[in-house]
Design a protein around this motif. Structure first.
Motif, PDB file in Angstrom:
ATOM      1  N   ARG A 119      -3.467  10.392  -3.785  1.00  0.00           N
ATOM      2  CA  ARG A 119      -3.633   8.941  -3.975  1.00  0.00           C
ATOM      3  C   ARG A 119      -3.913   8.236  -2.640  1.00  0.00           C
ATOM      4  O   ARG A 119      -4.654   7.261  -2.586  1.00  0.00           O
ATOM      5  CB  ARG A 119      -2.393   8.346  -4.650  1.00  0.00           C
ATOM      6  CG  ARG A 119      -2.354   8.717  -6.135  1.00  0.00           C
ATOM      7  CD  ARG A 119      -1.244   8.033  -6.856  1.00  0.00           C
ATOM      8  NE  ARG A 119       0.048   8.621  -6.569  1.00  0.00           N
ATOM      9  CZ  ARG A 119       1.172   7.928  -6.466  1.00  0.00           C
ATOM     10  NH1 ARG A 119       1.154   6.625  -6.592  1.00  0.00           N
ATOM     11  NH2 ARG A 119       2.300   8.537  -6.229  1.00  0.00           N
ATOM     12  N   GLN A 120      -3.334   8.767  -1.581  1.00  0.00           N
ATOM     13  CA  GLN A 120      -3.619   8.191  -0.265  1.00  0.00           C
ATOM     14  C   GLN A 120      -5.101   8.363   0.083  1.00  0.00           C
ATOM     15  O   GLN A 120      -5.725   7.472   0.660  1.00  0.00           O
ATOM     16  CB  GLN A 120      -2.738   8.854   0.804  1.00  0.00           C
ATOM     17  CG  GLN A 120      -1.278   8.407   0.704  1.00  0.00           C
ATOM     18  CD  GLN A 120      -0.339   9.217   1.569  1.00  0.00           C
ATOM     19  OE1 GLN A 120      -0.646  10.341   1.963  1.00  0.00           O
ATOM     20  NE2 GLN A 120       0.824   8.657   1.864  1.00  0.00           N
ATOM     21  N   VAL A 179      -7.229   5.803  -1.760  1.00  0.00           N
ATOM     22  CA  VAL A 179      -7.243   4.484  -1.107  1.00  0.00           C
ATOM     23  C   VAL A 179      -8.354   4.454  -0.063  1.00  0.00           C
ATOM     24  O   VAL A 179      -9.093   3.456   0.058  1.00  0.00           O
ATOM     25  CB  VAL A 179      -5.864   4.171  -0.470  1.00  0.00           C
ATOM     26  CG1 VAL A 179      -5.932   2.916   0.390  1.00  0.00           C
ATOM     27  CG2 VAL A 179      -4.811   4.003  -1.556  1.00  0.00           C
ATOM     28  N   ILE A 188     -11.653   4.076  -1.801  1.00  0.00           N
ATOM     29  CA  ILE A 188     -11.880   2.691  -2.242  1.00  0.00           C
ATOM     30  C   ILE A 188     -12.376   1.847  -1.061  1.00  0.00           C
ATOM     31  O   ILE A 188     -13.284   1.033  -1.190  1.00  0.00           O
ATOM     32  CB  ILE A 188     -10.590   2.079  -2.842  1.00  0.00           C
ATOM     33  CG1 ILE A 188     -10.239   2.784  -4.148  1.00  0.00           C
ATOM     34  CG2 ILE A 188     -10.748   0.578  -3.076  1.00  0.00           C
ATOM     35  CD1 ILE A 188      -8.849   2.457  -4.683  1.00  0.00           C
ATOM     36  N   GLU A 189     -11.783   2.099   0.112  1.00  0.00           N
ATOM     37  CA  GLU A 189     -12.216   1.339   1.296  1.00  0.00           C
ATOM     38  C   GLU A 189     -13.662   1.668   1.660  1.00  0.00           C
ATOM     39  O   GLU A 189     -14.416   0.799   2.113  1.00  0.00           O
ATOM     40  CB  GLU A 189     -11.261   1.604   2.464  1.00  0.00           C
ATOM     41  CG  GLU A 189      -9.929   0.889   2.238  1.00  0.00           C
ATOM     42  CD  GLU A 189      -8.866   1.209   3.266  1.00  0.00           C
ATOM     43  OE1 GLU A 189      -9.163   1.916   4.245  1.00  0.00           O
ATOM     44  OE2 GLU A 189      -7.731   0.738   3.074  1.00  0.00           O
ATOM     45  N   THR A 197      -3.377  -2.251  -3.166  1.00  0.00           N
ATOM     46  CA  THR A 197      -3.721  -1.765  -1.831  1.00  0.00           C
ATOM     47  C   THR A 197      -3.846  -2.964  -0.892  1.00  0.00           C
ATOM     48  O   THR A 197      -4.002  -4.104  -1.337  1.00  0.00           O
ATOM     49  CB  THR A 197      -5.060  -1.011  -1.835  1.00  0.00           C
ATOM     50  OG1 THR A 197      -6.099  -1.930  -2.208  1.00  0.00           O
ATOM     51  CG2 THR A 197      -5.040   0.150  -2.816  1.00  0.00           C
ATOM     52  N   LEU A 250      -6.349  -3.579   0.879  1.00  0.00           N
ATOM     53  CA  LEU A 250      -7.702  -4.129   0.691  1.00  0.00           C
ATOM     54  C   LEU A 250      -7.712  -5.132  -0.467  1.00  0.00           C
ATOM     55  O   LEU A 250      -8.271  -6.230  -0.350  1.00  0.00           O
ATOM     56  CB  LEU A 250      -8.690  -2.996   0.418  1.00  0.00           C
ATOM     57  CG  LEU A 250     -10.131  -3.423   0.158  1.00  0.00           C
ATOM     58  CD1 LEU A 250     -10.791  -3.947   1.425  1.00  0.00           C
ATOM     59  CD2 LEU A 250     -10.950  -2.272  -0.409  1.00  0.00           C
ATOM     60  N   ARG A 287       3.734   4.157   1.267  1.00  0.00           N
ATOM     61  CA  ARG A 287       3.099   4.540   2.525  1.00  0.00           C
ATOM     62  C   ARG A 287       1.645   5.004   2.330  1.00  0.00           C
ATOM     63  O   ARG A 287       1.369   5.842   1.489  1.00  0.00           O
ATOM     64  CB  ARG A 287       3.913   5.640   3.207  1.00  0.00           C
ATOM     65  CG  ARG A 287       3.572   5.863   4.663  1.00  0.00           C
ATOM     66  CD  ARG A 287       4.617   6.730   5.339  1.00  0.00           C
ATOM     67  NE  ARG A 287       4.757   8.021   4.664  1.00  0.00           N
ATOM     68  CZ  ARG A 287       3.987   9.080   4.921  1.00  0.00           C
ATOM     69  NH1 ARG A 287       3.053   8.996   5.821  1.00  0.00           N
ATOM     70  NH2 ARG A 287       4.180  10.207   4.277  1.00  0.00           N
ATOM     71  N   SER A 288       0.776   4.404   3.109  1.00  0.00           N
ATOM     72  CA  SER A 288      -0.671   4.704   3.099  1.00  0.00           C
ATOM     73  C   SER A 288      -1.342   4.444   1.749  1.00  0.00           C
ATOM     74  O   SER A 288      -2.452   4.906   1.501  1.00  0.00           O
ATOM     75  CB  SER A 288      -0.946   6.152   3.517  1.00  0.00           C
ATOM     76  OG  SER A 288      -0.436   6.389   4.783  1.00  0.00           O
ATOM     77  N   ILE A 289      -0.652   3.734   0.867  1.00  0.00           N
ATOM     78  CA  ILE A 289      -1.265   3.369  -0.415  1.00  0.00           C
ATOM     79  C   ILE A 289      -1.290   1.846  -0.556  1.00  0.00           C
ATOM     80  O   ILE A 289      -2.350   1.250  -0.716  1.00  0.00           O
ATOM     81  CB  ILE A 289      -0.515   4.003  -1.615  1.00  0.00           C
ATOM     82  CG1 ILE A 289      -0.693   5.524  -1.575  1.00  0.00           C
ATOM     83  CG2 ILE A 289      -1.047   3.441  -2.930  1.00  0.00           C
ATOM     84  CD1 ILE A 289      -0.098   6.251  -2.750  1.00  0.00           C
TER      85      ILE A 289
END
Lengths: 218, 220
Positions: free
Chosen positions: A37-38, A41, A44-45, B170, B172, B211-213
Motif C-alpha cells: 500500500r505504501q 501511494v 498515485i503521486e 493520503t 496528496l 506511516r508512508s500512507i
C-alpha cells in the motif's frame, strides 16, 4: 488544433482517472500488506504528476489561443498570497529558508484565481529551489501608477545572462538535478500573457533573482 | 440514497459505483444516455453522475432531454474536457455541479455528499468524536465544552476526517482538498505541519498516522 487537443486531453485524462480511482480505493484495504500500500501511494503521486504535466501543457496551449479561457473574478490578492505562502512555508522552514510577505491589504484584482495562485506558487517554489539553506525570499505586492506590481526576490544562485533568455522555454532547467517538469516558468509566462500583464527579470549570478509582474489595474 | 452513474467508459463507471457502494450509497451503472433514460423511468434515483463525452447520446443531450421532460433530479456532470464552454453549457442546461477528470475519490464523495445534502435540504449537523464537537453551521470546534481557536484549514481537515471515519487519506489527497491540484506537487509537507498543529488542539488520538500512507480517523 483546438478540437484535437481537447480529444487528446480526454484520451490521457480518462485512464489517469481510472487508475487513480482504483488505487485510492485500495490504500485503505488492510488485507493488502502495508509495504504494498505504501508503494500504491507513490504510484498515485506519479499519476498526479502526469496529470499536473498535462494541466501545465493545457495552460501553455490555451495562452496561445486568440481568446484564452479564464474564469475571471475579483479577488483579494493578499488572501491569495497568504494561502500560497502558508502552503510553502513548512518546506521553506525545513531548509531554514524564510518567506517574507509584504503586501498592501486592499489590493484586489480581476483575475483567474486558480491560475494566479499557480503563478505565485511556481515563482516562490522556484525561488526556494534555487536558493541555498538560510536564504530569504521576499514577496511584495503593491499598487503603483503603472498598475499592480508583484515582486518575488531571492538571494539564491541567480541566473546567467545566457540562461535568462532560455528559462521561459518549455522543459528548460537551469540545473538538471532539480526536481520539476521544466514547465514551471513557461506556465508562469503563459499566465502572465493570459492576464495581459508584463513580466521582467533582474538576476545576477551568485547574488539572486527578482521577478516582477505588472498587472494592469482592473 | 440511490445514485445512477452514466459513463460509457466501463472501468471508470465500475470504479465509481464500487466507491459509492463502499460508502453505503446504492449505486448503479449505465453505459449510455439511452439506457440511463430508460432506468430513470423505471426507478427512482436521488442523483445522477453523468459523463459529458459519450458516444451516441452525449451527457449534455441526455440532460437536455431530462430537463425538457421536467425531471429535476440532481445531476453532477463529469468531463475530461475542462473547458469553460462545457461547464457553462452543462450548468445552463440544468446540471447542479460539474467535475473535471481526473478527480480524486475524495473530491467526488465530497461533491456527492454536498449535492445530496442540498437535495434533502437537511440542516447542517454537528459532528462528534468523544468530547469533541464540530459545528458545521457555526464553523466552530469545541473540546470538553471549551471553544478551540482553530484556523480555516484546520477546520476543513477535521471536518473531512470526522465525516469520513475509517477512511485513509493520503497527504496528496489532503493537500488537493486544501489547495487544489495546481499547487500540490511539492507541498505535502505542509499537510504534516497542519496536522501537527491540529492534533495539539483536538488531541493526538483523533487522527492517526499511517506511516508512508496517510492519515485516518477511526470510529470510536
Amino acid at each position: 488544433m483546438k478540437e484535437f487537443f481537447d480529444e487528446f486531453l480526454h484520451e490521457i485524462k480518462t485512464p489517469l482517472a481510472i487508475m487513480r480511482s482504483h488505487l485510492e480505493s485500495e490504500i485503505g484495504n488492510e488485507r493488502i500488506p502495508l509495504e504494498v500500500r505504501q508503494k500504491l501511494v507513490l504510484d498515485i503521486e506519479e499519476i498526479a504528476r502526469v496529470n499536473h504535466l498535462v494541466n501545465e501543457m493545457k495552460v501553455i496551449i490555451q495562452s496561445q489561443r486568440a481568446l484564452p479561457q479564464l474564469e475571471l473574478e475579483e479577488v483579494s490578492f493578499l488572501a491569495l498570497l497568504i494561502d500560497v505562502v502558508e502552503l510553502l512555508s513548512p518546506i521553506a522552514q525545513e531548509n531554514n529558508q524564510n518567506i517574507e510577505l509584504n503586501a498592501h491589504e486592499n489590493i484586489t484584482l480581476v483575475m483567474d484565481a486558480k491560475r494566479i495562485k499557480q503563478l505565485c506558487y511556481n515563482l516562490i517554489n522556484n525561488a526556494m529551489k534555487y536558493s541555498s539553506t538560510g536564504a530569504r525570499i521576499e514577496v511584495s505586492l503593491y499598487s503603483s501608477t503603472e498598475g499592480i506590481e508583484l515582486h518575488i526576490k531571492d538571494n539564491g544562485i541567480g541566473i546567467s545572462k545566457e540562461n535568462q533568455a532560455k528559462i521561459f522555454d518549455q522543459f528548460f532547467r537551469v540545473s538538471s538535478k532539480k526536481e520539476g517538469s521544466g514547465l514551471g516558468l513557461s506556465v508562469v509566462s503563459a499566465i502572465v500573457s493570459m492576464h495581459k500583464a508584463q513580466m521582467s527579470l533582474e538576476s545576477t549570478l551568485g547574488k539572486g533573482s527578482e521577478f516582477c509582474i505588472l498587472f494592469p489595474q482592473s | 440514497m440511490r445514485i445512477l452513474v452514466v459513463d460509457d467508459e466501463q472501468k471508470l463507471r465500475e470504479n465509481i459505483c464500487t466507491l459509492l457502494k463502499s460508502h453505503n450509497y446504492e449505486a448503479e451503472g449505465s453505459s449510455s444516455g439511452e439506457k440511463a433514460l430508460d432506468r430513470l423511468y423505471e426507478q427512482h434515483f436521488d442523483l445522477i453522475i453523468l459523463d459529458i463525452m459519450m458516444e451516441e447520446m452525449s451527457g449534455l443531450e441526455m440532460l437536455k432531454l431530462l430537463r425538457e421532460a421536467q425531471n429535476s433530479i440532481t445531476v453532477l456532470m463529469l468531463s475530461a474536457r475542462d473547458r469553460i464552454e462545457d461547464k457553462i453549457e452543462g450548468l445552463d442546461i440544468g446540471a447542479d455541479d460539474y467535475m473535471s477528470k481526473p478527480f480524486s475519490n475524495l473530491e467526488l464523495l465530497a461533491r456527492v455528499r454536498s449535492l445530496l445534502r442540498r437535495e434533502s435540504q437537511s440542516k447542517s449537523v454537528k459532528l462528534f468524536y468523544k468530547d469533541l464537537i464540530l459545528d458545521q453551521s457555526l464553523r466552530s470546534v469545541e473540546r470538553a465544552g471549551a471553544v478551540l481557536d482553530i484556523t480555516a484549514k484546520q477546520f476543513k481537515i477535521l471536518e473531512l476526517f470526522l465525516m469520513n471515519r475509517d477512511i485513509v487519506f493520503t497527504k496528496l489527497q489532503l493537500s488537493e482538498h486544501l489547495w487544489g491540484e495546481e499547487c500540490t506537487m511539492r507541498s505535502t509537507n505542509a499537510i504534516d505541519a497542519h496536522l501537527k498543529n491540529l492534533r495539539k488542539k483536538v488531541g493526538v488520538e483523533v487522527i492517526e498516522t499511517m506511516r508512508s500512507i496517510g492519515y485516518i480517523c477511526r470510529s470510536v
